[in-house]
Design a protein around this motif. Sequence first.
Motif, short mmCIF file in Angstrom:
data_model
loop_
_atom_site.label_atom_id
_atom_site.label_comp_id
_atom_site.label_asym_id
_atom_site.label_seq_id
_atom_site.Cartn_x
_atom_site.Cartn_y
_atom_site.Cartn_z
N PRO A 187 2.43 21.11 -4.03
CA PRO A 187 1.62 19.98 -4.52
C PRO A 187 1.48 20.04 -6.08
O PRO A 187 1.29 21.14 -6.68
N ASN A 188 1.54 18.98 -6.63
CA ASN A 188 1.46 18.81 -8.19
C ASN A 188 0.30 17.99 -8.80
O ASN A 188 0.65 17.09 -9.38
N GLY A 189 -0.87 18.29 -8.53
CA GLY A 189 -1.81 17.49 -8.75
C GLY A 189 -2.15 17.72 -10.24
O GLY A 189 -2.57 16.75 -10.92
N GLU A 190 -1.90 18.66 -10.99
CA GLU A 190 -2.00 18.83 -12.26
C GLU A 190 -1.05 17.78 -13.08
O GLU A 190 -1.63 17.16 -14.11
N LEU A 191 0.27 17.66 -12.75
CA LEU A 191 0.89 16.43 -13.33
C LEU A 191 0.42 14.99 -13.04
O LEU A 191 0.32 14.29 -14.07
N VAL A 192 -0.13 15.02 -11.77
CA VAL A 192 -0.74 13.56 -11.51
C VAL A 192 -1.80 13.32 -12.57
O VAL A 192 -1.98 12.13 -12.95
N SER A 193 -2.62 14.26 -12.60
CA SER A 193 -3.80 14.18 -13.57
C SER A 193 -3.37 13.61 -14.96
O SER A 193 -4.08 12.75 -15.72
N ASN A 224 -2.35 15.06 -5.45
CA ASN A 224 -0.96 14.94 -5.93
C ASN A 224 -0.22 13.52 -5.51
O ASN A 224 1.12 13.73 -5.41
N VAL A 225 -0.90 12.79 -5.07
CA VAL A 225 -0.48 11.41 -4.84
C VAL A 225 -0.92 10.32 -5.64
O VAL A 225 -2.16 10.22 -5.88
N ILE A 226 -0.24 9.38 -6.39
CA ILE A 226 -0.65 8.29 -7.09
C ILE A 226 -0.63 6.96 -6.15
O ILE A 226 0.50 6.72 -5.57
N MET A 248 0.88 -1.13 -0.09
CA MET A 248 -0.05 -0.02 0.13
C MET A 248 0.96 1.36 -0.03
O MET A 248 1.50 1.75 1.16
N LEU A 249 1.40 1.52 -1.07
CA LEU A 249 2.31 2.67 -1.28
C LEU A 249 1.62 4.04 -2.10
O LEU A 249 0.59 3.82 -3.09
N GLY A 250 2.16 5.30 -1.87
CA GLY A 250 1.80 6.42 -2.31
C GLY A 250 3.13 6.97 -3.09
O GLY A 250 4.39 6.95 -2.40
N VAL A 251 2.91 7.67 -4.22
CA VAL A 251 4.18 8.24 -4.73
C VAL A 251 3.52 9.89 -4.99
O VAL A 251 2.46 10.09 -5.65
N LYS A 252 4.12 10.73 -4.14
CA LYS A 252 3.69 12.09 -3.98
C LYS A 252 4.39 12.85 -5.09
O LYS A 252 5.80 12.85 -5.28
N PHE A 253 3.66 13.66 -5.86
CA PHE A 253 4.18 14.64 -6.80
C PHE A 253 4.29 16.26 -6.40
O PHE A 253 3.23 16.52 -5.71
N VAL A 254 5.45 16.68 -6.65
CA VAL A 254 5.46 18.09 -6.05
C VAL A 254 6.27 19.05 -7.49
O VAL A 254 6.57 18.38 -8.42
N LYS A 255 5.99 20.18 -7.37
CA LYS A 255 6.79 21.19 -8.25
C LYS A 255 8.15 21.31 -8.15
O LYS A 255 8.81 20.97 -9.19
N THR A 256 8.67 21.48 -6.92
CA THR A 256 10.03 21.03 -6.60
C THR A 256 10.33 20.39 -5.21
O THR A 256 9.61 20.52 -4.27
#
Length: 454
Positions: free
Chosen positions: A394-400, A421-423, A380-388
Amino acid sequence: MLRNSLPTIITDKVPGPNACVLLKKRDNALPKALCGYTYPICIKRGEGAMLEDVDGNIFLDFIGGVGVLNIGYSRPEVVKAVQDQAEKYFHCIFNVVAHSGYIELADRLNKLMPCKGDKLKTFFANSGAEADENAVKIAKAYTGRKGIICFSGAFHGRTNLTMALTAKKSYAKGMGPFPSDIYRAEFPYLYHAPKGYSEQEAIAYYLDKLNTLFDEAAPASDIAAMIVEPVQGEGGFVPAPIEWVKAVRKICDDNGILLIADEVQCGNCRSGRYYASEYWKEAGAAPDIIATAKSLGGGVPISAITAREEIMDSVPVGTIGGTYCGNPLACASALKVMDIMLEEDYAGKAEEIGKKATIFFSGLKEKYEEVGDVRGLGSMLGVKFVKTKAEKEPNGELVSKVIQNALQMGLMLENAGTHGNVIRFLVPLCVTDEQLEKGFEIFETALVKAKSDK
């Protein structure tokens, strides 16, 4: 066989023509709130970790029914168990007519659940939200108190009570008023602890915030229970640090408060243990009550609530139970799921898959500035996306974009977290090595393409 297939998209795009027809019919028949197009997939059949849509496209499912399909789609032994039960009887309301499946499943869970206490008792409901709601009812009955502490980032359901417990209020927009005597403390999200804090200092920081609640919101003597997800789901797949859990267990013990573990999503072998609370129990911090659902029935709706005898027997007659609770078909499915998970060591499978996934996702973190954090427990893992990485925006746009790119290549992904912003990684634990590697390949390709799409 579909269960051994790899992702294959045969239409020009997803959704294909047959899916478009069905989705249009859906839009005309269902409320708009259920008619999103983030996942325009119409299933025809599913096996293992794979599904085929109505156009013949084959997808690898990294979502797993949001934690329901730990055992995979259409496991033949589970299908047969439900068929065999259906030939005997579909339904009896357990409050009126007892059936052996309910009793056997409760007995087995009493031996399996890592609750505090020697003699446990279990009863059943239909969904995760019902399990959490019943856990709260039990805590109130036992303690004679009304207050409940929940946490930032929490998700506990969509009933009136569980919407109040859930942190993200987009799940509760316009739905109040909500029950009173619910208090929210800050969850120990170490990635966002004050800059420069060590893990020990961060845990102390979050514990101070929890203790402040007793001074500023409600005295400890008014609190019936604290409800905690061992790994937050919608909150972004954030594990509760064990040292924090141990401290919370002591706070509860010192003040007559019950500790509820919401294992709706993280239970049933997902964490590398049959129940994630086993990690708590090993640390001397077992919860008083465990609520679980999702993969318990392998896709047939059932949830369970377990606690020690003295807690369970404090509940007034008539306040728990329901028409479909512990339905015979669901119990038959859950018993067979448990047989398979124990015999084939599904907790071990989760641990091994989780190790491979952690290596892959951590590699992405090293390669790409936008991958800020990788965390979780077992598989059960989460990969968090950020701008920097430095600022952690948070970088929810990139996740989408990643989700949509992966979908067109036959990989199903879903987001999580307050900012989307987490997959999340919830692949069925029956996934093959070849499928897993293909999924990782598509994931990275989708990420690279998303980074280049401006």
